[in-house]
Design a protein around this motif. Structure first.
Motif, mmCIF file in Angstrom:
data_model
loop_
_atom_site.group_PDB
_atom_site.id
_atom_site.type_symbol
_atom_site.label_atom_id
_atom_site.label_comp_id
_atom_site.label_asym_id
_atom_site.label_seq_id
_atom_site.Cartn_x
_atom_site.Cartn_y
_atom_site.Cartn_z
ATOM 1 N N PHE A 192 -24.709 -0.414 -8.858
ATOM 2 C CA PHE A 192 -24.346 -0.211 -10.265
ATOM 3 C C PHE A 192 -25.595 -0.034 -11.125
ATOM 4 C CE2 PHE A 192 -20.252 -2.769 -9.524
ATOM 5 C CZ PHE A 192 -19.457 -1.631 -9.479
ATOM 6 N N GLU A 202 -13.187 -5.516 -18.005
ATOM 7 C CA GLU A 202 -13.682 -4.699 -16.902
ATOM 8 C C GLU A 202 -12.643 -4.655 -15.793
ATOM 9 O OE1 GLU A 202 -17.890 -4.264 -15.144
ATOM 10 O OE2 GLU A 202 -16.867 -5.685 -13.815
ATOM 11 N N GLU A 237 -17.437 2.833 -20.601
ATOM 12 C CA GLU A 237 -18.313 3.274 -19.524
ATOM 13 C C GLU A 237 -17.620 3.169 -18.176
ATOM 14 O OE1 GLU A 237 -21.885 0.931 -19.398
ATOM 15 O OE2 GLU A 237 -20.891 -0.742 -18.410
ATOM 16 N N ARG A 245 -18.999 2.931 -14.158
ATOM 17 C CA ARG A 245 -20.150 2.775 -13.283
ATOM 18 C C ARG A 245 -19.681 2.880 -11.834
ATOM 19 N NH1 ARG A 245 -22.257 -2.419 -13.708
ATOM 20 N NH2 ARG A 245 -20.221 -3.084 -14.415
ATOM 21 N N THR A 261 -20.548 7.808 -19.742
ATOM 22 C CA THR A 261 -19.989 7.421 -21.042
ATOM 23 C C THR A 261 -19.355 8.612 -21.756
ATOM 24 O OG1 THR A 261 -22.141 7.754 -22.086
ATOM 25 C CG2 THR A 261 -21.621 5.517 -21.335
ATOM 26 N N LYS A 276 -26.560 5.899 -12.916
ATOM 27 C CA LYS A 276 -26.402 5.926 -14.371
ATOM 28 C C LYS A 276 -24.923 5.844 -14.765
ATOM 29 C CE LYS A 276 -27.699 8.557 -18.444
ATOM 30 N NZ LYS A 276 -28.302 9.776 -18.955
ATOM 31 N N ALA A 277 -24.620 4.987 -15.731
ATOM 32 C CA ALA A 277 -23.248 4.839 -16.220
ATOM 33 C C ALA A 277 -22.787 6.138 -16.883
ATOM 34 C CB ALA A 277 -23.158 3.687 -17.214
#
Length: 160
Positions: A108, A62, A90, A92, A115, A112-113
């Motif tokens: 977070f 990350e 993803e 965020r 993708t 909504k993430a």
């Protein structure tokens, strides 16, 4: 005879660019041995629009990026759009206030993430972003196996 090897491996420069639909085309000239050395040739490269530079996270690590303080004084903030390739990963987003606290409804977990791979994807935050108008805030991005090229608060078709 056709060119063999990498005709543009030593020295190249862009002559002209053309933006058409969602791609940028770069017409360039190149030498295969060095600056003004060897065979000179012409090439064409292309890439998606607005994808010259990115912040990127790879190998499931990350990565985080926090903007400096921003103040939106234009039209009301109606959304956040990102130019990202998060396919297979993803991206965020959360928003922080002037005291660097996460804004209620804009964490977070709330937003909504993303993708997808999109030049202009609207980030879905149920709380809405109208609270940002005229107040200092920061955007915090978390990426996992994703690239962030740009973001905008004015929308994909607005003239800013």
């Amino acid at each position: 005879s056709p060119l063999t090897g990498n005709f543009d491996r030593a020295f190249a420069w862009v002559y002209a660019t053309l933006e058409w639909q969602d791609r940028v085309y770069l017409y360039y000239a190149a030498y295969d041995e060095g600056h003004k050395k060897g065979r000179r040739s012409i090439g064409l490269a292309s890439l998606p629009r607005d994808r010259f530079v990115a912040l990127e996270s790879r190998d499931s690590e990350e990565g985080r990026f926090i903007t400096p303080f921003l103040i939106h004084k234009g039209q009301q903030v109606k959304g956040l759009w990102v130019n990202t390739n998060a396919q297979g990963g993803e991206l965020r987003v959360q928003l922080r206030d002037a005291n660097n606290h996460v804004i209620d409804g804009l964490s977070f977990d709330d937003c909504k993430a993303v993708t997808s791979n999109s030049l202009s994807h609207q980030v879905e935050c149920p709380a809405g972003l109208s609270v940002l108008h005229g107040s200092p805030f920061r955007l915090e991005f978390a990426l996992r196996d994703a690239a962030l090229y740009s973001f905008s608060l004015v929308g994909p078709n607005s003239k800013a």
